[in-house]
Write an enzyme that holds these catalytic residues in place. Structure first.
Site, PDB file in Angstrom:
ATOM      1  N   ARG A 250       0.850  -1.207   0.000  1.00 27.91           N
ATOM      2  CA  ARG A 250       0.000   0.000   0.000  1.00 27.91           C
ATOM      3  C   ARG A 250       0.876   1.243   0.000  1.00 27.91           C
ATOM      4  NH1 ARG A 250      -3.138   0.836   4.964  1.00 27.91           N
ATOM      5  NH2 ARG A 250      -1.932   2.751   4.969  1.00 27.91           N
ATOM      6  N   HIS A 254      -4.518   4.525   3.982  1.00 30.57           N
ATOM      7  CA  HIS A 254      -5.663   3.613   3.895  1.00 30.57           C
ATOM      8  C   HIS A 254      -6.861   4.338   3.278  1.00 30.57           C
ATOM      9  CE1 HIS A 254      -8.816   0.830   5.112  1.00 30.57           C
ATOM     10  NE2 HIS A 254      -9.424   1.836   5.702  1.00 30.57           N
ATOM     11  N   TYR A 263       2.917   4.599  11.229  1.00 30.56           N
ATOM     12  CA  TYR A 263       3.111   3.153  11.311  1.00 30.56           C
ATOM     13  C   TYR A 263       3.797   2.536  10.095  1.00 30.56           C
ATOM     14  CZ  TYR A 263      -1.232   2.973   8.523  1.00 30.56           C
ATOM     15  OH  TYR A 263      -2.181   3.141   7.542  1.00 30.56           O
TER      16      TYR A 263
HETATM   17  C1  LIG Z   1     -16.413  -6.093   9.844  1.00 28.80           C
HETATM   18  C2  LIG Z   1     -15.538  -4.887   9.865  1.00 28.80           C
HETATM   19  N1  LIG Z   1     -14.639  -4.728  10.849  1.00 28.80           N
HETATM   20  C3  LIG Z   1     -13.842  -3.625  10.860  1.00 28.80           C
HETATM   21  C4  LIG Z   1     -13.951  -2.670   9.899  1.00 28.80           C
HETATM   22  C5  LIG Z   1     -13.051  -1.450   9.916  1.00 28.80           C
HETATM   23  N2  LIG Z   1     -12.093  -1.521   8.823  1.00 28.80           N
HETATM   24  C6  LIG Z   1     -12.266  -0.799   7.704  1.00 28.80           C
HETATM   25  S1  LIG Z   1     -11.061  -1.076   6.590  1.00 28.80           S
HETATM   26  C7  LIG Z   1     -10.285  -2.189   7.585  1.00 28.80           C
HETATM   27  C8  LIG Z   1      -9.015  -2.870   7.121  1.00 28.80           C
HETATM   28  C9  LIG Z   1      -9.226  -3.892   6.071  1.00 28.80           C
HETATM   29  O1  LIG Z   1      -7.968  -4.293   5.558  1.00 28.80           O
HETATM   30  P1  LIG Z   1      -7.837  -5.230   4.312  1.00 28.80           P
HETATM   31  O2  LIG Z   1      -8.833  -6.326   4.370  1.00 28.80           O
HETATM   32  O3  LIG Z   1      -6.411  -5.614   4.217  1.00 28.80           O
HETATM   33  O4  LIG Z   1      -8.273  -4.304   3.082  1.00 28.80           O
HETATM   34  P2  LIG Z   1      -7.555  -2.990   2.509  1.00 28.80           P
HETATM   35  O5  LIG Z   1      -8.215  -1.827   3.199  1.00 28.80           O
HETATM   36  O6  LIG Z   1      -6.097  -3.059   2.804  1.00 28.80           O
HETATM   37  O7  LIG Z   1      -7.855  -3.002   1.049  1.00 28.80           O
HETATM   38  C10 LIG Z   1     -10.970  -2.315   8.791  1.00 28.80           C
HETATM   39  C11 LIG Z   1     -10.539  -3.203   9.878  1.00 28.80           C
HETATM   40  C12 LIG Z   1     -14.929  -2.871   8.895  1.00 28.80           C
HETATM   41  N3  LIG Z   1     -15.090  -2.003   7.888  1.00 28.80           N
HETATM   42  N4  LIG Z   1     -15.701  -3.986   8.896  1.00 28.80           N
END
Ligand SMILES: Cc1ncc(C[n+]2csc(CCOP(=O)(O)OP(=O)(O)O)c2C)c(N)n1
Ligand SMILES: [Mg+2]
Length: 353
Positions: A250, A254, A263
């Protein structure tokens, strides 16, 4: 079966191996390029629109375009796509107007489309919950004897969620024509992938579901295309699901609400930005003599025009009526809701009572 041997975590590559993909002629290579440029332009403009207060919080996908365009180009229009917020603009590759996606990020109800119009499901924000939806749809296609498959995008963090396990396991057991496409960008907001799993690589999870896995360089659009095409062929021929782990890093926050400097490894980010996926593909096309300055400028300008028209269209849309907040929840709404709406209208109308 193209099963990955245990411990084989080699990334599949095309661009860096300087090879070509069967069946991709000049026209297809340029179509892929157009899609990447459109996605990149959407993303870069969206960050600007966010800063200008014209859209809300936005999940940046800069350097994910190779995974998105490569995977979608390997599908047919009858195949379904299940995006997460990271693939919010994926519908553009299926003819969805940018204004629709911009509406979504503006929190306007016009940002909700009918999934059957594009075979693109709604943008999913709850992590991994789109995986069982995609598995169910794929199974349904199999039951109906249709040739279509579905592809679900999710992140590395999503592989720790129960919904991912349920969807992957279900698809394996039912041999549903599903492509589980994991964009492993190394981070789930501030949680590194090393804190997500003790497995050596996410692709190893595929073996536990009895499905083949492919590990691919996520910054190499042609490798992603080739891997996804294999998975699609397997799905269509009754061979069931495939797990693809596309590895990238990335290089952007985010989302617009995040400050990764606290971080992330900034040196690594800089390195990865130097080798970002669109530039890599451009250099490849130039080596083949398919892309030159003039064509590149034309394609980039076309994408910018599409975006300019998109934001103008989105901003021209009247605000939705506030009563929408109260609709679609009850078939017989309680009387108190009508009173709440009346009060809200009074407050919004400036009468604070
Ligand atoms: C069920 C749930 N738990 C927590 C969140 C908060 N949240 C939003 S994005 C994220 C990280 C997800 O990371 P990843 O699956 O690696 O996807 P990326 O954002 O890196 O594409 C989290 C924990 C959420 N949206 N849904
Ligand atoms: Mg991630």
């Amino acid at each position: 079966m193209a099963q990955l041997a245990a411990g084989d975590h080699e990334l599949r590559r095309v661009i860096d191996d300087d090879r070509e993909v069967d069946g991709l002629g000049e026209q297809e290579l340029l179509e892929l390029y157009r899609s990447m440029v459109l996605l990149r332009t959407y993303d870069e403009r969206s960050v600007v629109y966010h800063r200008q207060g014209r859209i809300g919080t936005y999940a940046i996908y800069w350097n994910h375009e190779a995974m998105q365009a490569g995977a979608v180009h390997a599908l047919d229009d009858v195949d379904w796509i299940f995006p997460s917020y990271r693939e919010s603009a994926i519908g553009l590759l299926r003819g969805m107007p940018p204004s629709t996606v911009l509406h979504w990020w503006r929190g306007h109800p016009a940002g909700w489309w009918n999934p059957a119009d594009y075979n693109v499901a709604s943008i999913c924000v709850p992590i991994a919950t789109q995986v069982p939806h995609a598995a169910g749809l794929a199974w349904g296609k199999k039951l109906k004897g249709e040739q279509a498959c579905s592809l679900v995008f999710f992140g590395d963090g999503a592989t720790s969620e129960g919904a991912f396990h349920e969807g992957a396991n279900f698809a394996g057991v039912m041999q549903a024509p599903l492509i589980l496409f994991c964009n492993n960008n190394g981070w789930a907001i501030s949680t590194p992938v090393s804190a997500q799993t003790h497995a050596e690589a996410l692709v190893d999870k595929a073996a536990g579901y009895g499905i083949p896995g492919i590990r691919v360089d996520g910054g190499d659009v042609l490798a992603v295309y080739e891997a996804t095409r294999e998975a699609v062929e397997r799905a269509r021929s009754g061979g069931g699901p495939t797990f693809i782990e596309a590895v990238t890093y990335r290089t952007a926050p985010h989302a617009t609400a995040d400050d990764p400097r606290v971080y992330i490894d900034l040196e690594r980010v800089e390195q990865e930005r130097q080798n970002e996926c669109l530039g890599r593909y451009e250099r490849y096309l130039r080596r083949l003599g398919i892309l030159g300055d003039e064509l590149e400028e034309t394609i980039r300008n076309e994408a910018l025009d599409v975006m300019r028209a998109g934001i103008a269209e989105a901003e021209a849309e009247p605000e939705a009526d506030i009563s929408l907040v109260f609709e679609h929840a009850y078939s017989n709404p309680p009387a108190s809701l009508a009173r709440d709406l009346e009060e809200l209208r009074r407050i919004l109308g400036g009468d604070l009572g």
